[in-house]
Write a protein that holds these residues in place. Structure first.
Motif, PDB file in Angstrom:
ATOM      1  N   ALA A 171       1.019  -1.250  -0.079  1.00  0.00           N
ATOM      2  CA  ALA A 171      -0.078   0.039   0.043  1.00  0.00           C
ATOM      3  C   ALA A 171       0.778   1.393  -0.063  1.00  0.00           C
ATOM      4  N   GLU A 172       0.240   2.240  -0.404  1.00  0.00           N
ATOM      5  CA  GLU A 172       0.955   3.796  -0.432  1.00  0.00           C
ATOM      6  C   GLU A 172       0.160   4.543   1.090  1.00  0.00           C
ATOM      7  N   ILE A 173       1.022   5.141   1.645  1.00  0.00           N
ATOM      8  CA  ILE A 173       0.658   5.797   2.668  1.00  0.00           C
ATOM      9  C   ILE A 173       0.335   7.146   2.396  1.00  0.00           C
ATOM     10  N   VAL A 174      -1.159   7.476   2.757  1.00  0.00           N
ATOM     11  CA  VAL A 174      -1.744   8.568   2.358  1.00  0.00           C
ATOM     12  C   VAL A 174      -1.594   9.787   3.374  1.00  0.00           C
ATOM     13  N   SER A 175      -1.772   9.347   4.751  1.00  0.00           N
ATOM     14  CA  SER A 175      -1.506  10.440   5.668  1.00  0.00           C
ATOM     15  C   SER A 175      -1.269   9.787   7.063  1.00  0.00           C
ATOM     16  N   VAL A 176      -0.846  10.547   8.084  1.00  0.00           N
ATOM     17  CA  VAL A 176      -0.459  10.035   9.519  1.00  0.00           C
ATOM     18  C   VAL A 176      -1.137  11.029  10.403  1.00  0.00           C
ATOM     19  N   GLN A 177      -2.057  10.518  11.232  1.00  0.00           N
ATOM     20  CA  GLN A 177      -3.022  11.204  11.735  1.00  0.00           C
ATOM     21  C   GLN A 177      -2.536  11.111  13.349  1.00  0.00           C
ATOM     22  N   CYS A 178      -1.412  11.449  13.720  1.00  0.00           N
ATOM     23  CA  CYS A 178      -0.631  11.483  15.116  1.00  0.00           C
ATOM     24  C   CYS A 178      -0.915  12.757  15.321  1.00  0.00           C
ATOM     25  N   GLY A 216      10.653   7.004   8.319  1.00  0.00           N
ATOM     26  CA  GLY A 216      10.439   6.981   6.787  1.00  0.00           C
ATOM     27  C   GLY A 216       9.006   6.597   6.576  1.00  0.00           C
ATOM     28  N   LEU A 217       8.016   6.775   7.395  1.00  0.00           N
ATOM     29  CA  LEU A 217       6.667   6.535   7.212  1.00  0.00           C
ATOM     30  C   LEU A 217       6.141   7.941   6.887  1.00  0.00           C
ATOM     31  N   ARG A 218       6.025   8.353   5.657  1.00  0.00           N
ATOM     32  CA  ARG A 218       5.437   9.522   5.151  1.00  0.00           C
ATOM     33  C   ARG A 218       4.591   9.274   3.994  1.00  0.00           C
ATOM     34  N   PRO A 219       3.680  10.284   3.935  1.00  0.00           N
ATOM     35  CA  PRO A 219       2.734  10.200   2.690  1.00  0.00           C
ATOM     36  C   PRO A 219       3.537  10.031   1.534  1.00  0.00           C
ATOM     37  N   LEU A 256       4.724  -5.600  11.551  1.00  0.00           N
ATOM     38  CA  LEU A 256       5.775  -5.394  10.935  1.00  0.00           C
ATOM     39  C   LEU A 256       5.915  -5.230   9.589  1.00  0.00           C
ATOM     40  N   VAL A 257       6.365  -3.973   9.158  1.00  0.00           N
ATOM     41  CA  VAL A 257       6.418  -3.620   7.741  1.00  0.00           C
ATOM     42  C   VAL A 257       7.734  -3.498   7.015  1.00  0.00           C
ATOM     43  N   LYS A 258       7.728  -3.394   5.555  1.00  0.00           N
ATOM     44  CA  LYS A 258       9.033  -3.154   5.189  1.00  0.00           C
ATOM     45  C   LYS A 258       8.973  -1.816   4.230  1.00  0.00           C
ATOM     46  N   VAL A 259       9.838  -0.943   4.511  1.00  0.00           N
ATOM     47  CA  VAL A 259       9.691   0.363   3.940  1.00  0.00           C
ATOM     48  C   VAL A 259      10.782   0.570   3.487  1.00  0.00           C
ATOM     49  N   ASP A 260      11.129   0.667   1.922  1.00  0.00           N
ATOM     50  CA  ASP A 260      12.288   1.072   1.286  1.00  0.00           C
ATOM     51  C   ASP A 260      13.101  -0.514   1.519  1.00  0.00           C
ATOM     52  N   GLU A 261      14.216  -0.660   2.259  1.00  0.00           N
ATOM     53  CA  GLU A 261      15.054  -1.682   2.432  1.00  0.00           C
ATOM     54  C   GLU A 261      14.885  -1.998   3.865  1.00  0.00           C
ATOM     55  N   MET A 284      -2.615   1.886  13.305  1.00  0.00           N
ATOM     56  CA  MET A 284      -4.059   2.489  13.281  1.00  0.00           C
ATOM     57  C   MET A 284      -4.320   3.853  12.802  1.00  0.00           C
ATOM     58  N   ARG A 285      -3.282   4.795  12.965  1.00  0.00           N
ATOM     59  CA  ARG A 285      -3.439   6.170  12.698  1.00  0.00           C
ATOM     60  C   ARG A 285      -2.764   6.545  11.582  1.00  0.00           C
ATOM     61  N   ILE A 286      -2.396   5.664  10.626  1.00  0.00           N
ATOM     62  CA  ILE A 286      -1.644   5.717   9.487  1.00  0.00           C
ATOM     63  C   ILE A 286      -2.570   5.175   8.341  1.00  0.00           C
ATOM     64  N   ALA A 287      -3.041   6.075   7.410  1.00  0.00           N
ATOM     65  CA  ALA A 287      -4.064   5.647   6.438  1.00  0.00           C
ATOM     66  C   ALA A 287      -3.149   5.336   5.258  1.00  0.00           C
ATOM     67  N   VAL A 288      -3.550   4.261   4.731  1.00  0.00           N
ATOM     68  CA  VAL A 288      -3.055   3.880   3.312  1.00  0.00           C
ATOM     69  C   VAL A 288      -3.871   3.542   2.312  1.00  0.00           C
ATOM     70  N   ARG A 289      -3.559   3.437   0.989  1.00  0.00           N
ATOM     71  CA  ARG A 289      -4.251   3.181   0.101  1.00  0.00           C
ATOM     72  C   ARG A 289      -3.497   1.894  -0.666  1.00  0.00           C
ATOM     73  N   THR A 290      -4.464   0.772  -0.769  1.00  0.00           N
ATOM     74  CA  THR A 290      -3.824  -0.267  -1.359  1.00  0.00           C
ATOM     75  C   THR A 290      -3.569  -0.098  -2.830  1.00  0.00           C
ATOM     76  N   ALA A 291      -2.490  -0.930  -3.046  1.00  0.00           N
ATOM     77  CA  ALA A 291      -1.959  -0.704  -4.561  1.00  0.00           C
ATOM     78  C   ALA A 291      -2.466  -1.678  -5.527  1.00  0.00           C
TER      79      ALA A 291
END
Length: 75
Positions: free
Chosen positions: A13-20, A34-37, A52-57, A68-75
């Motif tokens: 998925a792609e991060i859309v927004s972070v609601q912290c 590194g968790l940014r829109p 557990l997620v993978k972002v870049d490497e 639960m506060r990080i909104a994503v859009r599935t690819a």
């Protein structure tokens, strides 16, 4: 869109927004990891406890409440 914490294992998925809380330490910490829109993430493990997620490497363990506060859009 859905929360990162609800993604299934193997999903991308792609991060859309972070609601912290604005200006809070959680928001700064999430960005430092590194968790940014616009970033693409792959769910590696979504069982009990942190996700557990993978972002870049990098592999990142994220508290479920924060995930639960990080909104994503599935690819």
């Amino acid at each position: 869109m859905m929360p990162l914490g609800l993604m299934g294992e193997g999903e991308v998925a792609e991060i859309v927004s972070v609601q912290c809380a604005a200006g809070g330490t959680a928001a700064a910490r999430v960005e430092d990891m590194g968790l940014r829109p616009g970033k693409r993430v792959r769910m590696l493990s979504n069982g009990a406890g942190p996700v557990l997620v993978k972002v870049d490497e990098s592999r990142l363990a994220i508290d479920r409440g924060v995930a639960m506060r990080i909104a994503v859009r599935t690819a």
